[in-house]
Design an enzyme around this catalytic site. Structure first.
Site, mmCIF file in Angstrom:
data_model
loop_
_atom_site.group_PDB
_atom_site.id
_atom_site.type_symbol
_atom_site.label_atom_id
_atom_site.label_comp_id
_atom_site.label_asym_id
_atom_site.label_seq_id
_atom_site.Cartn_x
_atom_site.Cartn_y
_atom_site.Cartn_z
ATOM 1 N N GLU A 123 38.602 32.621 88.190
ATOM 2 C CA GLU A 123 38.623 32.556 86.723
ATOM 3 C C GLU A 123 37.236 32.853 86.232
ATOM 4 O OE1 GLU A 123 39.725 28.786 84.893
ATOM 5 O OE2 GLU A 123 39.858 29.810 82.968
ATOM 6 N N CYS A 169 42.473 28.622 82.256
ATOM 7 C CA CYS A 169 42.570 28.608 80.794
ATOM 8 C C CYS A 169 42.216 29.951 80.171
ATOM 9 C CB CYS A 169 41.678 27.510 80.226
ATOM 10 S SG CYS A 169 42.323 25.873 80.565
ATOM 11 N N ASN A 214 50.016 28.788 82.266
ATOM 12 C CA ASN A 214 48.985 28.093 83.038
ATOM 13 C C ASN A 214 48.931 26.644 82.590
ATOM 14 O OD1 ASN A 214 46.480 27.833 84.694
ATOM 15 N ND2 ASN A 214 45.586 27.445 82.684
ATOM 16 N N GLU A 215 49.435 25.771 83.388
ATOM 17 C CA GLU A 215 49.446 24.325 83.137
ATOM 18 C C GLU A 215 49.667 23.998 81.658
ATOM 19 O OE1 GLU A 215 45.530 22.939 84.719
ATOM 20 O OE2 GLU A 215 44.910 22.871 82.631
HETATM 21 O O1 AHR Z 1 39.685 25.407 86.978
HETATM 22 C C1 AHR Z 1 39.161 25.105 85.730
HETATM 23 C C2 AHR Z 1 40.234 24.847 84.708
HETATM 24 O O2 AHR Z 1 41.019 23.758 85.091
HETATM 25 C C3 AHR Z 1 41.244 25.932 84.522
HETATM 26 O O3 AHR Z 1 40.824 26.899 83.644
HETATM 27 C C4 AHR Z 1 42.417 25.217 83.961
HETATM 28 O O4 AHR Z 1 43.620 25.853 84.285
HETATM 29 C C5 AHR Z 1 42.292 23.836 84.508
HETATM 30 O O5 AHR Z 1 42.391 22.899 83.545
#
Ligand code: AHR
Length: 852
Positions: A273, A458, A585-586
């Site tokens: 990321e 995120c 994503n979550e």
């Molecule tokens: O890994 C860091 C963050 O943790 C990611 O962006 C998110 O998906 C999670 O909350």
């Protein structure tokens, strides 16, 4: 049964009376089960209102007992992790005729929220209602709290709220559909909340009369959560007390090749990321910061005035935007009789005698580019002569010295406009143009990742609706890509875009796992008013779904397709052979989310049944989003779901069997983000131990990736990370070496093993053993983790596997509180290996050759 319950209830009272010094009270009620009690629901402003929903109970409405106290039964998930997000205020609890409790609360941004529960312990999904925007047609006002109250009225519920002195209400029957709002003249007089005194505090909330059994269950739940948290709070220090006097442990391990099962052959991979400067200033090889003069105040939400189009530049220039090189890249710099200089990412790291590709779009008069040390010494220089129209120049600069803090300078004696000023080492990973920083990419490659997930995290769903990551903005000529504010508070150039991600995966021999937003932005968005939790408007969703389908065509389509052609134009006519795609994503699993998610998933299932969709099940290993996410995944029959959890090392130790009971007939798991909170060897060992359980369950867990992967020192938004770096050094953590050992020693067949150690379960759960076979080499690989302060003496019996004496033996051991443990490998005989002492706090990998 009744007697049993009563006894337990009374025990609880006794516990309370001891805890809170309520002896008079406890003596009184110890004699009987109170039957019905009063239950008071409230929230407070403590911790900026983030502590969520609390309860207190009473038998007489005078003496109140907080459950917890301060225990959160429900937390708001609205807004960012920052100071104002996740707050819950003006809680209002109502029970409907079927006994279900409905909790309403206000958050900022003119929004109120709803969730429901049968038992006040397990809550349903959170839905957010834009009170003023949806019902009154008024724009969001970020600071407004609506003060929601609810009343029952002829089979429906009236939701009353007030804003700027005006009172409104809307009605609902099912807590999903709300009628349009009316101005509610009576609402100001409504006082549906009660007030109680709890110790010294006067609290506002709602009061209910409930069965004691409900409260009793809440108390039990609170206690078990607290017990669990305490149990998970382990450290090397607490270990020394817990295991005081413990002697070395003898362990008998039996590995029988006759009992085996197939497991995933792509268990470990990486999560990439763009967080912590992982892309620009990190893996992306570009050495110039803000090469296109497109940094904006907005990247940092106006909090840093230096963060503008001149960021990282100094000298005699002005920024202009008339007739730019591309409409997507409006700014450029004009140098007049002087020079402009770029400091890179805190200096440019150069190596003596290495060549660097310099390129620039320029117009105007002749100019000279130089690489210079901080003291002004020139290390390399070249000249270019532009004309009156924009033209790209490519030059090679060879540095005469190794320095870490060089800068790049362009000088002219006339007037020269420049844009896309770029400097790349020629030695990028696999020597790619527009490539990746070789040392970092090689460190990743050394882990032998079987897949790469990108671009987040995120970042994939972004900070509000306007910040959702759009893959189409990241392909094509660099000057045409659309950079963007990064949710982590800096600028993404998109130089490392989808083409480069796919190419990186191919270069690594890893599967690409792109993750796209499910039509909603990140639930932690700070950009509330622009639609966080509210999703892409349904009328725009067709276009969004098409973007997702186009990505599959970009990766896999023939060169005769619209998007396949673009891939070919970028230099890759052959398909990338994409097999996986993550949707969401979550996310917070709300109704808004579900509507959009189903739409995207169905479109992919119909058009591309060959693609394996990875669904999302929230940010935790339990809770509402986890349950609701799994429910939808079951219904949609998704091949995989993406689980996330960041936990203490103790959690990983105590939950090493997390997947043992997972239903094998449901979706497989991609453990997309996990880490224990720290970079001590103790953390790494907890992860190693947990991974023995993941490997044991490799028939249900298909993939796992530690997160986050990369972090540039001094630019971290998230700790811990796997690999730290600066401009010229790569600093893998001890956690990295655990990942690397797993990556380099994978299996595709799990061999059942039995482990006989001690009678003490605290001891047993700290000894992890996993045995796998790697079909391709035929090797048997045994992983042994010892998270104890004493050594373990193994006696390993191997049956029905044609082992040889040829064994490589790797040990990672050291002080659990330090970060410097590193693996040491030696070749020994199998005979030695199977009885060699496992040092206290160690991870051992035995790789045994078998007869083919
Ligand atoms: O890994 C860091 C963050 O943790 C990611 O962006 C998110 O998906 C999670 O909350």
């Amino acid at each position: 049964m009744k007697v049993f319950l009563l006894r337990n209830t009374l025990k609880l009272f006794l516990v309370f009376s001891i805890l809170f010094g309520l002896s008079g009270f406890s003596i009184k009620i110890k004699e009987e089960n109170p039957g019905k009690v009063y239950l008071f629901a409230y929230s407070t402003l403590k911790n900026n209102g983030k502590n969520g929903l609390h309860f207190a109970w009473s038998t007489d409405q005078k003496n109140w007992f907080a459950i917890g106290p301060e225990f959160s039964f429900l937390k708001s998930d609205f807004g960012s992790w920052g100071p104002t997000g996740k707050s819950m205020s003006e809680v209002f609890l109502i029970q409907d005729n079927s006994g279900i409790f409905h909790c309403f609360w206000s958050v900022r941004d003119n929004v109120f929220a709803h969730s429901e529960s049968k038992d006040l312990v397990n809550w349903g999904r959170q839905n957010y209602i834009q009170g003023m925007k949806n019902f009154v047609g008024k724009e969001q006002d970020k600071s407004i709290i609506l003060n929601v109250q609810v009343s029952k009225n002829e089979g429906q519920y009236l939701i009353h709220f007030s804003e700027s002195g005006n009172n409104y209400s809307c009605a609902t029957k099912d807590f999903k559909q709300y009628t349009s709002t009316i101005i509610d003249a009576n609402a100001s007089a409504l006082k549906l909340r009660s007030e109680i005194q709890l110790q010294d505090e006067i609290l506002q909330g709602t009061m209910h009369k409930v069965d004691w059994s409900l409260v009793e269950n809440m108390i039990k739940n609170m206690e078990s959560v607290k017990f669990r948290d305490k149990q998970n709070n382990t450290s090397p220090k607490s270990d020394s007390l817990l295991f005081l006097g413990l002697k070395p442990i003898n362990v008998t391990i039996k590995i029988n090749g006759q009992n085996s099962k197939k497991i995933s052959n792509m268990l470990t991979g990486v999560f990439f990321e763009d967080i912590n400067y992982a892309a620009d200033g990190g893996l992306y090889g570009e050495l110039i910061q803000n090469r296109d003069f497109e940094y904006t105040l907005h990247d940092r939400k106006g909090s840093d005035e230096k963060w503008n189009s001149s960021m990282a530049w100094s000298g005699d220039f002005k920024i202009e935007n008339v007739n730019p090189i591309h409409a997507n890249n409006p700014n450029y710099a004009v140098i007049k009789n002087g020079s402009i200089s770029n400091s890179g990412f805190e200096g440019i790291a150069l190596k003596a005698n290495e060549k660097y590709d310099f390129s620039v779009f320029a117009k105007g008069t002749k100019a000279i580019v130089r690489l210079k040390t901080a003291s002004g010494e020139t290390l390399a220089e070249a000249e270019f002569t532009p004309s009156n129209t924009w033209k790209k120049f490519n030059l090679v600069l060879k540095s005469s010295k190794t320095v870490n803090d060089a800068h790049l300078e362009i000088s002219t004696n006339g007037e020269t406009a420049v844009d896309m000023v770029s400097l790349f080492p020629q030695k990028t990973f696999k020597n790619r143009k527009n490539g990746l920083r070789a040392d970092l990419a090689e460190t990743i490659a050394d882990m032998h990742p079987k897949f790469v997930r990108f671009p987040g995290g995120c970042v994939a769903h972004g900070d509000g609706l306007h910040n959702i990551y759009k893959w189409k903005n990241t392909i094509g000529p660099l000057e045409s890509r659309i950079g963007s504010r990064n949710i982590w508070g800096y600028h993404q150039s998109m130089g490392l875009g989808y083409f480069e991600y796919f190419q990186f995966c191919e270069d690594l021999g890893a599967e690409a796992v792109p993750v796209l937003a499910a039509g909603v932005p990140c639930q932690n968005s700070s950009d509330g008013g622009s639609g966080q939790q509210f999703g892409i408007p349904m009328e725009d969703m067709d276009e969004y779904v098409q973007d997702v389908l186009d990505l599959i065509e970009y990766a896999n389509g023939s060169i005769n397709t619209v998007w396949g052609k673009k891939r070919a134009e970028a230099g890759h006519p052959k398909p990338f052979n994409l097999k996986y795609i993550g949707i969401g994503n979550e996310d917070l699993i709300s109704d808004v989310f579900e509507e959009r998610y189903r739409m995207i998933v169905k479109a992919i299932q119909q058009k591309h049944p060959e693609i394996k969709i990875i669904g999302t099940v929230g940010p935790f290993f339990e809770g509402t989003d986890y349950r609701e996410g799994w429910k939808i995944a079951d219904d949609l029959k998704l091949p995989l779901v993406d689980e996330h959890y960041y936990q203490s090392p103790g959690w990983f130790i105590n939950n090493h069997d997390f997947y043992d009971s997972y239903d094998r007939s449901k979706s497989k798991v991609y453990l997309g983000e996990y880490a224990s909170w720290g970079n001590m060897f103790y953390n790494a060992l907890a992860e190693a131990l947990y991974l023995t359980g993941v490997e044991r369950n490799g028939d249900v867990v298909s993939m796992a990736s530690y997160a986050p992967l990369l972090a540039r020192e001094k630019h971290t938004q998230w700790n811990p990370d796997l690999i730290y770096f600066n401009g010229n050094e790569v600093k893998p953590t001890v956690n990295y070496f655990v990942q690397k050992l797993y990556g380099q020693n994978p299996g595709d067949i799990y061999i059942e093993r039995s482990v006989k150690a001690s009678d003490n379960s605290d001891v047993n759960k700290r000894i992890g053993v996993s045995a796998v076979k790697e079909s391709i080499s035929g090797d048997l690989i045994v992983k042994l983790v010892n998270v104890l302060p004493v050594s373990v003496m193994p006696s390993i019996e191997i049956a029905n596997l044609a082992t040889t004496e040829n064994t490589s033996y790797t040990v990672l051991s050291g002080n659990p509180e330090k970060t410097d443990a590193r693996p040491i490998t030696q070749n020994i005989t199998l005979k030695e290996a199977i009885s060699k002492e496992l040092p206290p706090y160690s991870f051992t990998v035995i790789r045994i050759k078998t007869k083919k």
